[in-house]
Design an enzyme around this catalytic site. Structure first.
Site, PDB file in Angstrom:
ATOM      1  CG  HIS A   1      13.348  25.512  77.289  1.00  0.00           C
ATOM      2  ND1 HIS A   1      14.086  26.603  76.921  1.00  0.00           N
ATOM      3  CD2 HIS A   1      13.454  24.618  76.273  1.00  0.00           C
ATOM      4  CE1 HIS A   1      14.635  26.379  75.730  1.00  0.00           C
ATOM      5  NE2 HIS A   1      14.255  25.193  75.311  1.00  0.00           N
TER       6      HIS A   1
ATOM      7  CG  ASP B   1      12.009  29.129  79.404  1.00  0.00           C
ATOM      8  OD1 ASP B   1      13.052  29.580  79.909  1.00  0.00           O
ATOM      9  OD2 ASP B   1      11.964  28.574  78.286  1.00  0.00           O
TER      10      ASP B   1
HETATM   11  C1  XUL Z   1      18.500  24.136  70.133  1.00  0.00           C
HETATM   12  C2  XUL Z   1      17.179  24.631  69.850  1.00  0.00           C
HETATM   13  C3  XUL Z   1      16.301  24.836  71.021  1.00  0.00           C
HETATM   14  C4  XUL Z   1      14.986  24.161  70.898  1.00  0.00           C
HETATM   15  C5  XUL Z   1      14.107  24.245  72.098  1.00  0.00           C
HETATM   16  O1  XUL Z   1      19.349  24.244  69.065  1.00  0.00           O
HETATM   17  O2  XUL Z   1      16.834  24.918  68.716  1.00  0.00           O
HETATM   18  O3  XUL Z   1      16.068  26.192  71.130  1.00  0.00           O
HETATM   19  O4  XUL Z   1      14.302  24.742  69.844  1.00  0.00           O
HETATM   20  O5  XUL Z   1      14.617  23.576  73.160  1.00  0.00           O
END
Ligand code: XUL
Ligand code: MN
Length: 346
Positions: free
Chosen positions: A51, A54
């Site tokens: 993210h 992150d």
């Molecule tokens: C949410 C999910 C997240 C996304 C990345 O359910 O899967 O981890 O993959 O934001």
């Protein structure tokens, strides 16, 4: 016959967690975020999913040059560790401005926040060498359907995607559909919705899809079919393999942990569809059990990877000639028995 695919694996730092859930606090000692990256290689992983925060924690409070400096230091760390940034995704579900969604919020200023944050995320992706950003559209939806004009919301989403494509000439946008959480009425619940948005984009070839097994199951769909549909459209850029026991809370169980046969079917589809041949990573979006002791906990990642590779072996030794014969004779009883025996090794 081309050589068999050599799979590369990825996960995100959030997959090593301290076990907090909506009903209780963390149960394991905090493992420092920056220390997680040294765990990747020994576990057999080369790709890091991020993210935006992150990479650059608390980025909303930082200047552009502070963001750039921090992103550059993470890029250097990745190089030192021999790791690749697979994607950087805007975390659009934490800030006060996104409480009613980002790109589809009813508030023009909040929509602007979502777009500005996404552009910063794309800047970060560029610095750490990620070729894509992932849109998990967490709060793009509503708790009650009357809260937003859904047609206008879909148009806004499409426009937002076009603005991202215009902002950066090479970035790819991978849409990760999810039907159920945190909004129960989510705007992009399935692969079909994501593929439609991708085809309608101004530079359609740069908009692709990431399928997560559990999200498909939570939509009442078969994950391998969702993957196959996206592959048929030439748009499968990523997967988040995991598992899910029925239509209960979002579990992110180990790949194959709840339904081994469905996991095998996913591997078959990925193998047959050539996934991974252009460097795509096999992402594992798995969560360890809250009961697990120790810190850091990584067995779920290692085990899910191992299980995937074991199922690749099963896919490669599945006798497709026999399968074709069973299909030609429409003897699906025999096909089922053969498949289950093959999986059980008997
Ligand atoms: C949410 C999910 C997240 C996304 C990345 O359910 O899967 O981890 O993959 O934001
Ligand atoms: Mn995911």
């Amino acid at each position: 016959m081309s050589a068999p695919t050599q799979y590369r694996f990825s996960f995100g730092p959030w997959n090593i967690s301290e076990g907090a859930d909506p009903f209780g606090p963390q149960v394991r000692a905090t493992y420092p975020h920056e220390a997680k990256f040294a765990l990747y290689k020994p576990l057999g992983f080369d790709g890091v999913q991020f993210h935006d925060d992150d990479v650059v924690p608390d980025l909303d409070g930082l200047s552009a040059s502070q963001v750039e400096a921090k992103a550059k230091s993470v890029d250097a760390m990745l190089r030192n560790q021999g790791l690749v940034a697979e994607f950087v995704a805007p975390r659009l579900w934490f800030a006060e401005q996104t409480v009613d969604g980002g790109y589809t919020s009813n508030s023009a200023t909040d929509r602007q926040y979502a777009m500005d944050r996404t552009k910063r995320c794309i800047d970060i992706a560029r610095i750490v060498g990620a070729r894509s950003t992932v849109l998990w559209l967490a709060r793009e939806g509503t708790y009650i359907r009357e809260a937003k004009n859904a047609r206008v919301a879909y148009e806004r989403l499409q426009k937002a995607i076009d603005e991202m494509l215009a902002y950066d000439p090479t970035i790819e946008i991978w849409i990760e559909p999810k039907p159920n959480e945190p909004t129960d009425l989510a705007y992009v619940p399935t692969a079909g919705h994501a593929v439609a948005l991708a085809h309608a984009a101004r530079d359609a070839k740069r908009v692709k899809v990431l399928i997560e097994s559990a999200h498909a199951i939570l939509a009442g769909l078969d994950p391998s079919d969702e993957m196959a549909f996206v592959l048929a459209h030439g748009k499968l850029a990523g997967v988040h393999l995991n598992d899910q026991n029925g239509l209960k809370y979002d579990q992110d169980k180990n790949f194959g942990g709840a339904n081994l046969r469905a996991a095998f079917d996913q591997v078959l589809v990925l193998e047959e569809g050539g996934f991974g041949r252009n460097g795509e990573f096999v992402g594992l979006d798995v969560k360890t059990m809250r009961t697990q002791r120790g810190s850091p906990v990584t067995a779920h990642l290692k085990n899910s990877r191992e299980l995937f590779l074991a199922l690749v072996e099963k896919a490669r030794t599945y006798d497709l000639r026999r399968v074709e014969e069973f299909r030609a004779n429409r003897d699906y009883e025999a096909l089922e028995l053969y498949t289950l025996r093959h999986l059980m090794g008997i």
